[in-house]
Write a protein that holds these residues in place. Structure first.
Motif, PDB file in Angstrom:
ATOM      1  N   GLY A 110     -19.565  -7.863  41.705  1.00  0.00           N
ATOM      2  CA  GLY A 110     -20.252  -8.265  40.482  1.00  0.00           C
ATOM      3  C   GLY A 110     -19.883  -7.375  39.314  1.00  0.00           C
ATOM      4  O   GLY A 110     -19.630  -6.187  39.476  1.00  0.00           O
ATOM      5  N   GLU A 111     -19.809  -7.955  38.132  1.00  0.00           N
ATOM      6  CA  GLU A 111     -19.462  -7.200  36.932  1.00  0.00           C
ATOM      7  C   GLU A 111     -20.717  -6.950  36.104  1.00  0.00           C
ATOM      8  O   GLU A 111     -21.707  -7.635  36.241  1.00  0.00           O
ATOM      9  CB  GLU A 111     -18.436  -7.968  36.118  1.00  0.00           C
ATOM     10  CG  GLU A 111     -17.109  -8.125  36.851  1.00  0.00           C
ATOM     11  CD  GLU A 111     -16.071  -8.856  36.034  1.00  0.00           C
ATOM     12  OE1 GLU A 111     -16.228  -8.964  34.803  1.00  0.00           O
ATOM     13  OE2 GLU A 111     -15.109  -9.320  36.641  1.00  0.00           O
ATOM     14  N   GLY A 112     -20.653  -5.982  35.239  1.00  0.00           N
ATOM     15  CA  GLY A 112     -21.782  -5.670  34.381  1.00  0.00           C
ATOM     16  C   GLY A 112     -22.563  -4.489  34.896  1.00  0.00           C
ATOM     17  O   GLY A 112     -22.244  -3.893  35.926  1.00  0.00           O
ATOM     18  N   ASN A 113     -23.610  -4.145  34.175  1.00  0.00           N
ATOM     19  CA  ASN A 113     -24.426  -2.979  34.513  1.00  0.00           C
ATOM     20  C   ASN A 113     -25.559  -3.295  35.482  1.00  0.00           C
ATOM     21  O   ASN A 113     -26.082  -2.404  36.136  1.00  0.00           O
ATOM     22  CB  ASN A 113     -25.020  -2.377  33.243  1.00  0.00           C
ATOM     23  CG  ASN A 113     -23.954  -1.847  32.322  1.00  0.00           C
ATOM     24  OD1 ASN A 113     -22.947  -1.312  32.776  1.00  0.00           O
ATOM     25  ND2 ASN A 113     -24.150  -2.000  31.028  1.00  0.00           N
ATOM     26  N   TYR A 114     -25.979  -4.559  35.540  1.00  0.00           N
ATOM     27  CA  TYR A 114     -27.129  -4.952  36.348  1.00  0.00           C
ATOM     28  C   TYR A 114     -26.792  -6.197  37.156  1.00  0.00           C
ATOM     29  O   TYR A 114     -25.983  -7.023  36.740  1.00  0.00           O
ATOM     30  CB  TYR A 114     -28.341  -5.261  35.463  1.00  0.00           C
ATOM     31  CG  TYR A 114     -28.553  -4.253  34.360  1.00  0.00           C
ATOM     32  CD1 TYR A 114     -28.864  -2.932  34.654  1.00  0.00           C
ATOM     33  CD2 TYR A 114     -28.433  -4.616  33.029  1.00  0.00           C
ATOM     34  CE1 TYR A 114     -29.037  -2.003  33.640  1.00  0.00           C
ATOM     35  CE2 TYR A 114     -28.610  -3.699  32.004  1.00  0.00           C
ATOM     36  CZ  TYR A 114     -28.911  -2.392  32.320  1.00  0.00           C
ATOM     37  OH  TYR A 114     -29.080  -1.473  31.326  1.00  0.00           O
ATOM     38  N   ILE A 115     -27.462  -6.324  38.291  1.00  0.00           N
ATOM     39  CA  ILE A 115     -27.289  -7.489  39.157  1.00  0.00           C
ATOM     40  C   ILE A 115     -28.674  -8.011  39.505  1.00  0.00           C
ATOM     41  O   ILE A 115     -29.568  -7.234  39.852  1.00  0.00           O
ATOM     42  CB  ILE A 115     -26.546  -7.114  40.453  1.00  0.00           C
ATOM     43  CG1 ILE A 115     -25.132  -6.623  40.134  1.00  0.00           C
ATOM     44  CG2 ILE A 115     -26.511  -8.284  41.422  1.00  0.00           C
ATOM     45  CD1 ILE A 115     -24.419  -6.005  41.312  1.00  0.00           C
ATOM     46  N   VAL A 116     -28.861  -9.326  39.420  1.00  0.00           N
ATOM     47  CA  VAL A 116     -30.072  -9.966  39.916  1.00  0.00           C
ATOM     48  C   VAL A 116     -29.628 -10.921  41.017  1.00  0.00           C
ATOM     49  O   VAL A 116     -28.754 -11.762  40.803  1.00  0.00           O
ATOM     50  CB  VAL A 116     -30.828 -10.738  38.808  1.00  0.00           C
ATOM     51  CG1 VAL A 116     -32.044 -11.430  39.398  1.00  0.00           C
ATOM     52  CG2 VAL A 116     -31.233  -9.792  37.693  1.00  0.00           C
ATOM     53  N   ILE A 117     -30.216 -10.773  42.185  1.00  0.00           N
ATOM     54  CA  ILE A 117     -29.820 -11.574  43.342  1.00  0.00           C
ATOM     55  C   ILE A 117     -30.718 -12.794  43.453  1.00  0.00           C
ATOM     56  O   ILE A 117     -31.948 -12.671  43.439  1.00  0.00           O
ATOM     57  CB  ILE A 117     -29.911 -10.736  44.633  1.00  0.00           C
ATOM     58  CG1 ILE A 117     -28.994  -9.511  44.520  1.00  0.00           C
ATOM     59  CG2 ILE A 117     -29.561 -11.577  45.844  1.00  0.00           C
ATOM     60  CD1 ILE A 117     -29.165  -8.515  45.642  1.00  0.00           C
ATOM     61  N   LEU A 118     -30.104 -13.956  43.571  1.00  0.00           N
ATOM     62  CA  LEU A 118     -30.817 -15.212  43.819  1.00  0.00           C
ATOM     63  C   LEU A 118     -30.240 -15.863  45.066  1.00  0.00           C
ATOM     64  O   LEU A 118     -29.032 -15.764  45.312  1.00  0.00           O
ATOM     65  CB  LEU A 118     -30.660 -16.184  42.652  1.00  0.00           C
ATOM     66  CG  LEU A 118     -31.308 -15.789  41.329  1.00  0.00           C
ATOM     67  CD1 LEU A 118     -30.999 -16.843  40.273  1.00  0.00           C
ATOM     68  CD2 LEU A 118     -32.799 -15.615  41.475  1.00  0.00           C
ATOM     69  N   GLY A 119     -31.080 -16.551  45.836  1.00  0.00           N
ATOM     70  CA  GLY A 119     -30.607 -17.346  46.948  1.00  0.00           C
ATOM     71  C   GLY A 119     -30.034 -18.660  46.441  1.00  0.00           C
ATOM     72  O   GLY A 119     -30.205 -19.019  45.269  1.00  0.00           O
ATOM     73  N   ASP A 120     -29.375 -19.375  47.321  1.00  0.00           N
ATOM     74  CA  ASP A 120     -28.738 -20.632  46.909  1.00  0.00           C
ATOM     75  C   ASP A 120     -29.733 -21.705  46.487  1.00  0.00           C
ATOM     76  O   ASP A 120     -29.374 -22.652  45.795  1.00  0.00           O
ATOM     77  CB  ASP A 120     -27.825 -21.165  48.010  1.00  0.00           C
ATOM     78  CG  ASP A 120     -28.585 -21.485  49.292  1.00  0.00           C
ATOM     79  OD1 ASP A 120     -29.746 -21.064  49.433  1.00  0.00           O
ATOM     80  OD2 ASP A 120     -28.002 -22.158  50.158  1.00  0.00           O
ATOM     81  N   ASP A 121     -30.983 -21.557  46.841  1.00  0.00           N
ATOM     82  CA  ASP A 121     -31.988 -22.553  46.454  1.00  0.00           C
ATOM     83  C   ASP A 121     -33.040 -21.956  45.514  1.00  0.00           C
ATOM     84  O   ASP A 121     -34.124 -22.501  45.358  1.00  0.00           O
ATOM     85  CB  ASP A 121     -32.653 -23.159  47.690  1.00  0.00           C
ATOM     86  CG  ASP A 121     -33.396 -22.125  48.533  1.00  0.00           C
ATOM     87  OD1 ASP A 121     -33.183 -20.905  48.321  1.00  0.00           O
ATOM     88  OD2 ASP A 121     -34.167 -22.530  49.403  1.00  0.00           O
ATOM     89  N   ASP A 122     -32.734 -20.850  44.877  1.00  0.00           N
ATOM     90  CA  ASP A 122     -33.682 -20.169  43.999  1.00  0.00           C
ATOM     91  C   ASP A 122     -33.301 -20.347  42.540  1.00  0.00           C
ATOM     92  O   ASP A 122     -32.157 -20.641  42.219  1.00  0.00           O
ATOM     93  CB  ASP A 122     -33.735 -18.669  44.329  1.00  0.00           C
ATOM     94  CG  ASP A 122     -34.221 -18.422  45.738  1.00  0.00           C
ATOM     95  OD1 ASP A 122     -35.121 -19.153  46.187  1.00  0.00           O
ATOM     96  OD2 ASP A 122     -33.705 -17.506  46.387  1.00  0.00           O
ATOM     97  N   MET A 123     -34.297 -20.143  41.677  1.00  0.00           N
ATOM     98  CA  MET A 123     -34.049 -20.264  40.245  1.00  0.00           C
ATOM     99  C   MET A 123     -35.031 -19.368  39.491  1.00  0.00           C
ATOM    100  O   MET A 123     -36.050 -18.955  40.029  1.00  0.00           O
ATOM    101  CB  MET A 123     -34.226 -21.710  39.792  1.00  0.00           C
ATOM    102  CG  MET A 123     -35.625 -22.238  39.952  1.00  0.00           C
ATOM    103  SD  MET A 123     -35.713 -23.961  39.484  1.00  0.00           S
ATOM    104  CE  MET A 123     -37.471 -24.169  39.338  1.00  0.00           C
TER     105      MET A 123
END
Length: 129
Positions: free
Chosen positions: A5-18
């Motif tokens: 992942g690029e950038g300073n921060y990562i937010v993880i979502l599942g394939d069925d999440d929003m």
């Protein structure tokens, strides 16, 4: 995926999440920028069924809270954040070293625990996921 992942921060979502709020990403960024010692963020979540009706409301946090690394973060965040979705991470750590090498059933639980041992965390009372 989080390793590349690029950038300073990562937010993880599942394939069925929003995100349930338009400003969700902005909120994560704001929290990271306002709290430079926080490397892990977790918010309240709503689980919807296939008819877009709320099945479960996970209100883990009544108010926003900052937890110190180690026991404080483990006690107040670790067991609540076992759903990998909605985790915000500051990308200033070596995720490869933190992720379990051995094959285990829920590697994210160990991964989260290792992060919280070394880094402060933030609970967000807003429903973002």
């Amino acid at each position: 995926a989080i390793i590349s992942g690029e950038g300073n921060y990562i937010v993880i979502l599942g394939d069925d999440d929003m995100f349930v709020k338009k400003n969700a990403i902005t909120r994560y960024v704001h929290e990271f920028e306002a709290n430079p010692d926080v490397d892990f963020i977790y918010s309240n979540q709503i689980q919807f069924n296939s008819n877009f009706k709320a099945d479960y409301i996970y209100e883990h946090f009544k108010t926003d809270a900052h937890y110190q690394k180690g026991e404080d973060s483990l006690k107040n965040i670790w067991l609540l954040s076992c759903f990998i979705s909605g985790i915000g991470l500051r990308k200033n750590q070596n995720f490869v070293e933190l992720y379990p090498e051995e094959l285990i059933l829920f590697p994210q639980v160990e991964f989260i625990g290792k992060i919280l041992l070394k880094h402060d965390s933030k609970a967000v009372s807003e429903f973002l996921i």
